[in-house]
Scaffold this active site. Structure first.
Site, short mmCIF file in Angstrom:
data_model
loop_
_atom_site.label_atom_id
_atom_site.label_comp_id
_atom_site.label_asym_id
_atom_site.label_seq_id
_atom_site.Cartn_x
_atom_site.Cartn_y
_atom_site.Cartn_z
N GLN A 132 11.61 -3.58 9.07
CA GLN A 132 12.45 -2.47 8.56
C GLN A 132 12.36 -1.25 9.48
O GLN A 132 13.36 -0.60 9.79
CB GLN A 132 12.00 -2.09 7.15
CG GLN A 132 12.56 -0.78 6.65
CD GLN A 132 12.22 -0.51 5.20
OE1 GLN A 132 12.82 -1.07 4.31
NE2 GLN A 132 11.25 0.37 4.94
N SER A 190 4.13 -1.82 -3.76
CA SER A 190 4.55 -1.66 -5.17
C SER A 190 4.55 -3.00 -5.89
O SER A 190 4.51 -3.06 -7.11
CB SER A 190 5.96 -1.06 -5.23
OG SER A 190 6.00 0.10 -4.46
N HIS A 236 2.60 5.44 0.14
CA HIS A 236 3.67 6.44 0.15
C HIS A 236 3.08 7.84 0.31
O HIS A 236 3.61 8.67 1.04
CB HIS A 236 4.45 6.42 -1.16
CG HIS A 236 5.14 5.13 -1.47
ND1 HIS A 236 4.75 4.30 -2.48
CD2 HIS A 236 6.22 4.55 -0.88
CE1 HIS A 236 5.55 3.25 -2.53
NE2 HIS A 236 6.45 3.37 -1.57
N GLY A 241 6.40 3.51 6.81
CA GLY A 241 5.13 2.80 6.99
C GLY A 241 5.31 1.58 7.89
O GLY A 241 6.37 0.95 7.90
N GLY A 293 10.29 4.60 -5.10
CA GLY A 293 9.43 4.97 -6.22
C GLY A 293 8.25 4.02 -6.37
O GLY A 293 7.88 3.32 -5.43
N LEU A 320 -1.30 -1.98 0.68
CA LEU A 320 -0.74 -1.43 -0.56
C LEU A 320 0.75 -1.75 -0.61
O LEU A 320 1.46 -1.65 0.38
CB LEU A 320 -0.95 0.09 -0.61
CG LEU A 320 -2.40 0.57 -0.66
CD1 LEU A 320 -2.43 2.05 -1.04
CD2 LEU A 320 -3.22 -0.22 -1.65
#
Ligand code: PAF
Length: 288
Positions: A155, A188, A39, A149, A33, A186
């Site tokens: 990851q 979060s 995203h 991404g 989120g 970018l």
């Protein structure tokens, strides 16, 4: 039109089964989120590749090694759903923690090798948490494609390795990092930066990029990385957790730049931990 939100595996499986009967190709975009343009670029790429796109929204407690970090993680489901509507994503799967990890949940997916070092060293248990939740999301959605991404480059490798090792029938698609005009990747976490920190933040990608170019031109690795670390600290970052050159396809540490590579770093700006990476190779380097 608003995106339908579902919260249970049973409801998800019913919808996916109906899509399968229509012969649809299905993509999943896993997220926690607090959606931003990075995203949304994954969702757009997924829309271009599949007939149905599931965006997942789950703030996965198992991948946080600090309770404070988990508590501070932004939770903005309403705004996230609004951002997905114009993209015409087909489903937002936002399970509660009790659906993902019911009473008695006892399994962990652990990927050795690519999980070790870098973020794996500084965030113990993080990649086990990521691999466990991503394996569940792949099995729950039964998607044909998954979009990730490149900003979270380690990851991405962990997920690709897991898919290969466990024969999960899904194609992992890597998408380039989306950046602000000043180069900041970018994330979060960027909303946590104070205005003063936000002004300093782009120094991380700019130093990485400059160092990647120097390496591509033949500069020695050890002094170049030491100078990059010093430049990041001099810009106002309080700590550089790691700054490493790793092979692009296998994340192996490189003693010399004999093949395409990534320069990867994690650094703390005040109380915010930022990660980034850029590509380099013996002949060219390009910002990603
Ligand atoms: O990259 C993220 O947002 C998360 O690690 C992921 C892949 C959604 C798993 O929780």
């Amino acid at each position: 039109m608003s995106v339908p939100i579902i919260r249970t595996v049973a409801a998800l499986r019913e919808i996916v089964a109906a899509w399968r009967r229509e012969g649809a190709r299905i993509a999943v975009v896993p997220t926690m989120g607090a959606l931003h343009e990075g995203h949304l670029s994954l969702v757009r790429a997924a829309m271009g590749r599949a007939d149905r796109v599931i965006v997942t929204l789950f703030v996965n407690p198992k991948q946080f090694n600090s309770q404070a970090d988990l508590a501070a993680y932004p939770r903005t489901e309403h705004e996230d759903a609004a951002k997905l509507a114009p993209l015409e994503a087909h489903l937002l799967y936002a399970p509660h923690a009790s659906e993902m990890y019911p009473e008695g949940f006892a399994s962990t997916v652990s990927v050795s090798g690519v999980s070790e070092g870098m973020c794996g060293a500084f965030r113990p248990g993080h990649f086990e948490g990521v691999a466990t939740v991503v394996a569940k999301l792949f099995l729950q959605t039964g998607a044909d494609f998954a979009f990730f991404g490149e900003k979270d480059f380690q990851q991405l490798h962990v997920v690709k390795r897991m898919v290969r090792d466990l024969d999960i029938p899904i194609t992992v698609v890597a998408c380039p990092t989306v950046r602000e005009a000043d180069g900041l990747a970018l994330s979060s976490r960027n909303v946590r930066l104070s205005p003063a920190e936000r002004a300093i933040a782009p120094k991380l990608p700019s130093v990485l990029l400059e160092s990647a170019e120097r390496l591509a031109r033949g500069s020695a690795i050890v002094p170049t990385l030491a100078e990059a670390r010093a430049a990041i600290l001099a810009a106002g970052y309080r700590d550089v957790e790691y700054l490493e050159l790793r092979g692009e396809t296998d994340l192996q540490s490189l003693a010399s730049l004999e093949r395409p590579a990534r320069l990867l770093a994690a650094a703390w700006l005040g109380e915010t931990r930022l990660i980034d990476n850029v590509r380099t190779s013996p002949t060219i380097s390009t910002r990603k």
